[in-house]
Design a protein around this motif. Sequence first.
Motif, PDB file in Angstrom:
ATOM      1  N   ASP A 268       0.799  -1.227   0.000  1.00  0.00           N
ATOM      2  CA  ASP A 268       0.000   0.000   0.000  1.00  0.00           C
ATOM      3  C   ASP A 268       0.831   1.277   0.000  1.00  0.00           C
ATOM      4  O   ASP A 268       0.277   2.359  -0.090  1.00  0.00           O
ATOM      5  CB  ASP A 268      -1.044   0.015   1.119  1.00  0.00           C
ATOM      6  N   PHE A 269       2.182   1.144   0.039  1.00  0.00           N
ATOM      7  CA  PHE A 269       3.018   2.351  -0.081  1.00  0.00           C
ATOM      8  C   PHE A 269       2.745   3.057  -1.417  1.00  0.00           C
ATOM      9  O   PHE A 269       2.894   4.265  -1.522  1.00  0.00           O
ATOM     10  CB  PHE A 269       4.507   2.012   0.044  1.00  0.00           C
ATOM     11  N   ILE A 270       2.316   2.296  -2.410  1.00  0.00           N
ATOM     12  CA  ILE A 270       2.102   2.942  -3.711  1.00  0.00           C
ATOM     13  C   ILE A 270       0.920   3.912  -3.686  1.00  0.00           C
ATOM     14  O   ILE A 270       0.787   4.747  -4.557  1.00  0.00           O
ATOM     15  CB  ILE A 270       1.925   1.922  -4.870  1.00  0.00           C
ATOM     16  N   TYR A 271       0.060   3.792  -2.663  1.00  0.00           N
ATOM     17  CA  TYR A 271      -1.071   4.714  -2.548  1.00  0.00           C
ATOM     18  C   TYR A 271      -0.815   5.801  -1.493  1.00  0.00           C
ATOM     19  O   TYR A 271      -1.701   6.576  -1.175  1.00  0.00           O
ATOM     20  CB  TYR A 271      -2.349   3.947  -2.189  1.00  0.00           C
ATOM     21  N   SER A 272       0.423   5.843  -0.940  1.00  0.00           N
ATOM     22  CA  SER A 272       0.712   6.796   0.129  1.00  0.00           C
ATOM     23  C   SER A 272       0.723   8.228  -0.397  1.00  0.00           C
ATOM     24  O   SER A 272       1.314   8.523  -1.434  1.00  0.00           O
ATOM     25  CB  SER A 272       2.076   6.478   0.747  1.00  0.00           C
ATOM     26  N   LYS A 273       0.074   9.108   0.365  1.00  0.00           N
ATOM     27  CA  LYS A 273       0.061  10.532  -0.006  1.00  0.00           C
ATOM     28  C   LYS A 273       1.442  11.136   0.203  1.00  0.00           C
ATOM     29  O   LYS A 273       1.743  12.208  -0.311  1.00  0.00           O
ATOM     30  CB  LYS A 273      -0.979  11.270   0.842  1.00  0.00           C
ATOM     31  N   GLU A 274       2.289  10.483   1.007  1.00  0.00           N
ATOM     32  CA  GLU A 274       3.621  11.024   1.290  1.00  0.00           C
ATOM     33  C   GLU A 274       4.643  10.589   0.253  1.00  0.00           C
ATOM     34  O   GLU A 274       5.815  10.905   0.364  1.00  0.00           O
ATOM     35  CB  GLU A 274       4.071  10.550   2.678  1.00  0.00           C
ATOM     36  N   ARG A 275       4.198   9.832  -0.741  1.00  0.00           N
ATOM     37  CA  ARG A 275       5.140   9.346  -1.741  1.00  0.00           C
ATOM     38  C   ARG A 275       5.695  10.510  -2.575  1.00  0.00           C
ATOM     39  O   ARG A 275       4.947  11.405  -2.971  1.00  0.00           O
ATOM     40  CB  ARG A 275       4.394   8.376  -2.653  1.00  0.00           C
ATOM     41  N   LEU A 276       7.037  10.503  -2.824  1.00  0.00           N
ATOM     42  CA  LEU A 276       7.644  11.552  -3.641  1.00  0.00           C
ATOM     43  C   LEU A 276       7.272  11.324  -5.104  1.00  0.00           C
ATOM     44  O   LEU A 276       7.419  10.227  -5.619  1.00  0.00           O
ATOM     45  CB  LEU A 276       9.164  11.519  -3.498  1.00  0.00           C
ATOM     46  N   THR A 277       6.787  12.352  -5.732  1.00  0.00           N
ATOM     47  CA  THR A 277       6.408  12.213  -7.140  1.00  0.00           C
ATOM     48  C   THR A 277       7.251  13.106  -8.038  1.00  0.00           C
ATOM     49  O   THR A 277       7.131  13.069  -9.252  1.00  0.00           O
ATOM     50  CB  THR A 277       4.916  12.563  -7.340  1.00  0.00           C
ATOM     51  N   THR A 278       8.099  13.939  -7.448  1.00  0.00           N
ATOM     52  CA  THR A 278       8.961  14.825  -8.227  1.00  0.00           C
ATOM     53  C   THR A 278      10.288  14.965  -7.481  1.00  0.00           C
ATOM     54  O   THR A 278      10.308  14.837  -6.255  1.00  0.00           O
ATOM     55  CB  THR A 278       8.260  16.201  -8.404  1.00  0.00           C
ATOM     56  N   PRO A 279      11.410  15.197  -8.182  1.00  0.00           N
ATOM     57  CA  PRO A 279      12.685  15.351  -7.467  1.00  0.00           C
ATOM     58  C   PRO A 279      12.644  16.580  -6.549  1.00  0.00           C
ATOM     59  O   PRO A 279      11.963  17.554  -6.853  1.00  0.00           O
ATOM     60  CB  PRO A 279      13.700  15.567  -8.598  1.00  0.00           C
ATOM     61  N   LEU A 280      13.356  16.483  -5.424  1.00  0.00           N
ATOM     62  CA  LEU A 280      13.432  17.602  -4.484  1.00  0.00           C
ATOM     63  C   LEU A 280      14.891  17.994  -4.309  1.00  0.00           C
ATOM     64  O   LEU A 280      15.750  17.124  -4.162  1.00  0.00           O
ATOM     65  CB  LEU A 280      12.837  17.203  -3.127  1.00  0.00           C
TER      66      LEU A 280
END
Length: 350
Positions: A268-280
Amino acid sequence: MNTFSLNGREATFTPGQSILDAARENGVEIPTLCFLKQNAPTGACRVCLVEVAGARSLMASCSTPVTRGMEVLTESDRVHGARKLVVELLLSSGHHDCLVCEANGNCRLQDLAYRYGIRELKFSRSEEQYTVEDQNPFIVRDFSKCILCGRCVQACNEIVVNRAISLGYRGAKSKVVTGGDMPYHESECVMCGQCVQVCPVGALTEKKAAGLGRAWETEKIRTTCPYCGVGCQQLLHVRNGRITKVTGVEEAEPNHGRLCVKGRFGYDFIYSKERLTTPLIREGEGFREASWDEALDLVADRLKEIIAKHGPDSVAGVSCARSINEDSYQMQKLFRAVFKTNNIDHCART
Ligand code: SF4
Ligand code: SF4
Ligand code: SF4
Ligand code: FES
């Protein structure tokens, strides 16, 4: 010739083979509940009963070896009557509310009740002895649906060799127990979920899958576990684009159905809102979003600068176990062949 009579037809067998295995090899299916492939038969459920000429009683086909000239009937009226009685007794031994059971559509007891035309309970239902255990995040144990087939015990002790559970108590109090009869999360159990995978009924179910879809509503998509280099084969059960649960592929190398807690329950990590979706990119105490080009240029420039100033061993890399093996391979090539350092490791080792 090693032959015997199977439903009036000549069939072959290998010495030492059970009636069940020989029948299957000859294209005759015998129903089972407790039998767990590649494990010693326990003969616990008696659903696989067959009629053997000359034998006083019906025989459990999973635990009876074939002998030359044996005459076996797998579908006689006597066999059907006995199997039906076994299923009726099992249905009465617990609280089988199929309509709301998580195993509905994926339950061998339900299949057998249908196969033998059982429309109502013949015997009064046994009282529930134990309450449902659902304190851990992954597995629900509903003892009222347990048919005491022992498959979970065999799976835990003989397949994954965790030795966390056994059959305990006696008579109506019989139950699958952990050491000291503690709940799973307070026991030796490592939450691999192998017991859930082999449970033929709804006694052990995946907590996170509850209410997300019936067996017939989910698409089964085969994939490779993303967590480590073992490459366990998984089936993703997907409904409306969302994973409802994960099971191991029984007939595939290298895991033959086994999965560890991460592979089975850590999706379920793939549905986490905290997942990084862009480089920081770090700026001061915080981070700002950046494009891939900007982030990669920055990393490449800084690595070149540090190596030029302090030498190749001043940098190190830790590759991600969640990426594919080919990426990890390329990462070590980059560090060893390009940067000329052996400072490279992999997070699965932690
Ligand atoms: S375990 Fe099977 S028979 Fe029992 S309630 Fe669930 S689906 Fe029905
Ligand atoms: S989850 Fe794994 S370790 Fe725990 S009881 Fe089931 S098979 Fe054994
Ligand atoms: S929990 Fe499931 S696999 Fe284990 S004994 Fe009960 S019915 Fe069989
Ligand atoms: S499958 Fe043979 S006794 Fe259960």
